[in-house]
Design an enzyme around this catalytic site. Sequence first.
Site, PDB file in Angstrom:
ATOM      1  CG  HIS A  94      -2.235   0.861   1.795  1.00  0.00           C
ATOM      2  ND1 HIS A  94      -2.874   1.098   1.076  1.00  0.00           N
ATOM      3  CD2 HIS A  94      -1.201   2.387   2.163  1.00  0.00           C
ATOM      4  CE1 HIS A  94      -3.653   2.913   1.155  1.00  0.00           C
ATOM      5  NE2 HIS A  94      -2.762   3.038   1.721  1.00  0.00           N
ATOM      6  CD  GLU A  95       1.796   3.376   3.866  1.00  0.00           C
ATOM      7  OE1 GLU A  95       2.266   4.645   3.070  1.00  0.00           O
ATOM      8  OE2 GLU A  95       0.800   3.386   4.152  1.00  0.00           O
TER       9      GLU A  95
ATOM     10  CG  HIS B 247       0.388   6.679  -1.089  1.00  0.00           C
ATOM     11  ND1 HIS B 247      -1.040   6.922  -1.062  1.00  0.00           N
ATOM     12  CD2 HIS B 247      -0.659   5.825   0.481  1.00  0.00           C
ATOM     13  CE1 HIS B 247      -1.593   6.126  -0.180  1.00  0.00           C
ATOM     14  NE2 HIS B 247      -1.417   5.584   0.663  1.00  0.00           N
TER      15      HIS B 247
HETATM   16 ZN   LIG Z   1      -2.135   5.648   2.489  1.00  0.00          ZN
END
Ligand SMILES: [Zn+2]
Length: 273
Positions: free
Chosen positions: A145-146, A149
């Site tokens: 998830h990170e 980004h």
């Molecule tokens: Zn996030």
Amino acid sequence: MSERSIIVRDGLLVCMLALTSCQTVQTTQPGAVGVERQQSMLLSSSQVDKSAAQAYRQEMKKAAVKNALNRDAAQVARVRVIALRLIPGTAAFRPDAPRWAWETNVITSNDVNAWCMPGGKMAVYSGLIEKLKVTDDELAAVMGHEIAHALREHGRERASRAAAQGMALSIGGALLGLGDSSVQLAQIITDVTINLPNSREHEVEADRIGVELAARAGYDPRAAVTLWQKMGQVGGSAPPQFLSTHPSPQNRQKDLTDYAARVMPLYESTRKR
Ligand SMILES: [Zn+2]
């Protein structure tokens, strides 16, 4: 105003305030999860990545001064192995990403937190690993998830928006290279990566790309669902910092379940190898 018209309005604002240097880009290829959205960028990738590297050094230095940097060798090794498995799969979204100057460090802290700055500078907090008793699959879900980004350059997008708004207050000029702006930009990168909440739109994109990165690396993508459930359960009256920087709409669980199912064939194909 609908969410869509707010997005269009903000994009226009970014561009209107920077008539000469604004770019509309697609930072990533859609992948199996099909993430596609035009992004308005005022700042260049190289400008943002340089400031992010500077911001990252500062954060690591702060942790080192507190004797909180990479204290548990086994924990550091575990997190770095997962990062090394996740990174090759980033090529599905952008061919340049596997060659980025990725860095992964573990910060000793009670906070349940993790983040990845533009350009692939990542931190995982021991509080997340220990309080949530994360499995490797769940850790891969957070890190995927990170990383997402960073692939989508959400930090650059948010810093661009901040710079456009700043132009009205005349700090934007400095951010556009008209002065000694790197310190200011590094602070903005720190704020948008660590301190300020992400938009729901950015979260949805990171969730979807994150499950695909996990699946491609051979981690069970369904772990994203249990991870966010655990995240919601810790902390009682004081929710983890991670949740305050990651708005958690009720339909997140359904979206993660749907997209984890969609990438299961990718996960299963890694297990046959
Ligand atoms: Zn996030």
